[in-house]
Design an enzyme around this catalytic site. Structure first.
Site, PDB file in Angstrom:
ATOM      1  N   GLY A 175      -8.094  32.496   6.302  1.00 36.67           N
ATOM      2  CA  GLY A 175      -8.995  31.823   5.515  1.00 36.67           C
ATOM      3  C   GLY A 175      -8.296  30.688   4.818  1.00 36.67           C
ATOM      4  O   GLY A 175      -7.182  30.722   4.559  1.00 36.67           O
ATOM      5  N   GLN A 188      -7.843  24.642  -2.096  1.00 34.82           N
ATOM      6  CA  GLN A 188      -6.400  24.788  -1.615  1.00 34.82           C
ATOM      7  C   GLN A 188      -5.690  23.440  -0.989  1.00 34.82           C
ATOM      8  O   GLN A 188      -4.574  23.243  -1.205  1.00 34.82           O
ATOM      9  CB  GLN A 188      -6.269  25.987  -0.702  1.00 34.82           C
ATOM     10  N   CYS A 225      -2.380  35.272  -0.333  1.00 32.70           N
ATOM     11  CA  CYS A 225      -3.104  33.845  -0.496  1.00 32.70           C
ATOM     12  C   CYS A 225      -2.023  33.047   0.006  1.00 32.70           C
ATOM     13  O   CYS A 225      -0.912  32.988  -0.505  1.00 32.70           O
ATOM     14  CB  CYS A 225      -3.551  33.720  -1.837  1.00 32.70           C
ATOM     15  N   LEU A 226      -2.569  31.822   0.635  1.00 28.40           N
ATOM     16  CA  LEU A 226      -1.520  30.725   0.971  1.00 28.40           C
ATOM     17  C   LEU A 226      -1.037  29.981  -0.186  1.00 28.40           C
ATOM     18  O   LEU A 226       0.064  29.326  -0.049  1.00 28.40           O
ATOM     19  CB  LEU A 226      -2.166  29.708   1.860  1.00 28.40           C
ATOM     20  N   HIS A 251     -12.982  36.046  -1.198  1.00 28.02           N
ATOM     21  CA  HIS A 251     -11.717  35.184  -1.697  1.00 28.02           C
ATOM     22  C   HIS A 251     -11.595  33.866  -1.536  1.00 28.02           C
ATOM     23  O   HIS A 251     -11.474  33.272  -2.811  1.00 28.02           O
ATOM     24  CB  HIS A 251     -10.546  35.929  -0.736  1.00 28.02           C
ATOM     25  N   GLU A 252     -12.255  33.134  -0.602  1.00 28.58           N
ATOM     26  CA  GLU A 252     -12.443  31.803  -0.512  1.00 28.58           C
ATOM     27  C   GLU A 252     -13.456  31.294  -1.508  1.00 28.58           C
ATOM     28  O   GLU A 252     -13.270  30.336  -1.893  1.00 28.58           O
ATOM     29  CB  GLU A 252     -12.922  31.606   1.014  1.00 28.58           C
ATOM     30  N   HIS A 305     -11.871  30.639  -4.759  1.00 26.75           N
ATOM     31  CA  HIS A 305     -11.104  29.562  -4.841  1.00 26.75           C
ATOM     32  C   HIS A 305     -12.163  28.321  -5.188  1.00 26.75           C
ATOM     33  O   HIS A 305     -11.659  27.445  -6.142  1.00 26.75           O
ATOM     34  CB  HIS A 305     -10.727  29.100  -3.547  1.00 26.75           C
TER      35      HIS A 305
HETATM   36  O1  GNR Z   1      -4.344  34.248   4.854  1.00 22.91           O
HETATM   37  C1  GNR Z   1      -4.979  35.013   3.983  1.00 22.91           C
HETATM   38  N1  GNR Z   1      -4.864  36.243   3.970  1.00 22.91           N
HETATM   39  C2  GNR Z   1      -5.606  37.086   3.238  1.00 22.91           C
HETATM   40  C3  GNR Z   1      -5.378  38.394   3.468  1.00 22.91           C
HETATM   41  C4  GNR Z   1      -6.090  39.386   2.760  1.00 22.91           C
HETATM   42  C5  GNR Z   1      -7.093  38.715   1.887  1.00 22.91           C
HETATM   43  C6  GNR Z   1      -7.375  37.656   1.726  1.00 22.91           C
HETATM   44  C7  GNR Z   1      -6.614  36.565   2.398  1.00 22.91           C
HETATM   45  S1  GNR Z   1      -7.030  34.837   2.492  1.00 22.91           S
HETATM   46  C8  GNR Z   1      -5.404  34.345   2.865  1.00 22.91           C
HETATM   47  C9  GNR Z   1      -5.586  32.804   2.897  1.00 22.91           C
HETATM   48  C10 GNR Z   1      -6.046  32.183   1.755  1.00 22.91           C
HETATM   49  O2  GNR Z   1      -5.247  31.848   0.772  1.00 22.91           O
HETATM   50  N2  GNR Z   1      -7.236  31.936   1.562  1.00 22.91           N
HETATM   51  O3  GNR Z   1      -7.612  31.388   0.334  1.00 22.91           O
HETATM   52 NI    NI Z   2      -6.367  32.318  -1.052  1.00 24.51          NI
END
Ligand code: GNR
Ligand code: NI
Length: 169
Positions: A46, A51, A91-92, A133-134, A137
């Site tokens: 995601g 980001q 999270c990236l 999660h997104e 953000h």
């Molecule tokens: O790549 C991602 N993997 C992930 C793994 C478990 C729960 C959420 C994520 S999202 C993350 C990419 C990211 O940072 N999205 O904001």
């Molecule tokens: Ni993230």
């Protein structure tokens, strides 16, 4: 298409609350295409516009193993959520860090697609985690905000250490 740089913690721009999208124009299509390319290149499931330092309510996701099920949501809103699940999140914007977070098991989300058409998405399991999660953000919220201060401090110290090692390697 182009790869966009991903903001990393503790960049204060990750705390920005994104604004609603009003224009479903070529620049939005370009942003979404660039976000997909950036997400796939980083092996993420995601990515939120926040980001990549674009503070508009746009997220992309693809939970498929084949990386062929792109989902783009504009102006997403949670209509309903229920249940709970614990999932190990990454999270990236926090490369190499993982932690268990508790979130809703199922979500029903109302959003628009890149053309402005209304869509409803029902998700459970990992896709529900990813969407939540997104969407966080887009509110300036990140997954470590859910941890106890002790756990968060431990994790962020680890991030610091990894960065120092990477810098001297
Ligand atoms: O790549 C991602 N993997 C992930 C793994 C478990 C729960 C959420 C994520 S999202 C993350 C990419 C990211 O940072 N999205 O904001
Ligand atoms: Ni993230």
């Amino acid at each position: 298409m182009s790869l966009l740089p991903i903001l990393e913690f503790p960049d204060p721009r990750l705390r920005t609350r994104a604004a609603p999208v009003h224009a479903f124009d070529a620049s939005l299509q370009q942003l979404v295409a660039d976000m997909f390319q950036t997400m796939y290149d980083a092996n993420g499931v995601g990515l939120a516009a926040t980001q990549v330092n674009v503070h508009q309510r746009v997220l992309v996701a693809d939970m498929s193993d084949e990386r062929n099920r792109p989902l783009a949501l504009v102006n997403p809103q949670i209509l309903e959520k229920d249940g709970s699940q614990v999932y190990q999140e990454g999270c990236l914007s926090f490369p190499g860090l993982y932690a268990d977070v508790t979130r809703a098991l199922r979500v029903r989300v109302r959003a628009q697609d890149v053309h402005g058409s209304e869509i409803t998405v029902e998700a459970d399991g990992p896709l529900a985690v990813c969407i939540q999660h997104e969407m966080d953000h887009l509110e300036g919220k990140v997954f470590v905000d859910y941890l106890s201060s002790l756990k968060r401090a431990l994790l962020l110290k680890r991030l610091d250490k990894q960065r120092k090692q990477a810098a001297t390697a």
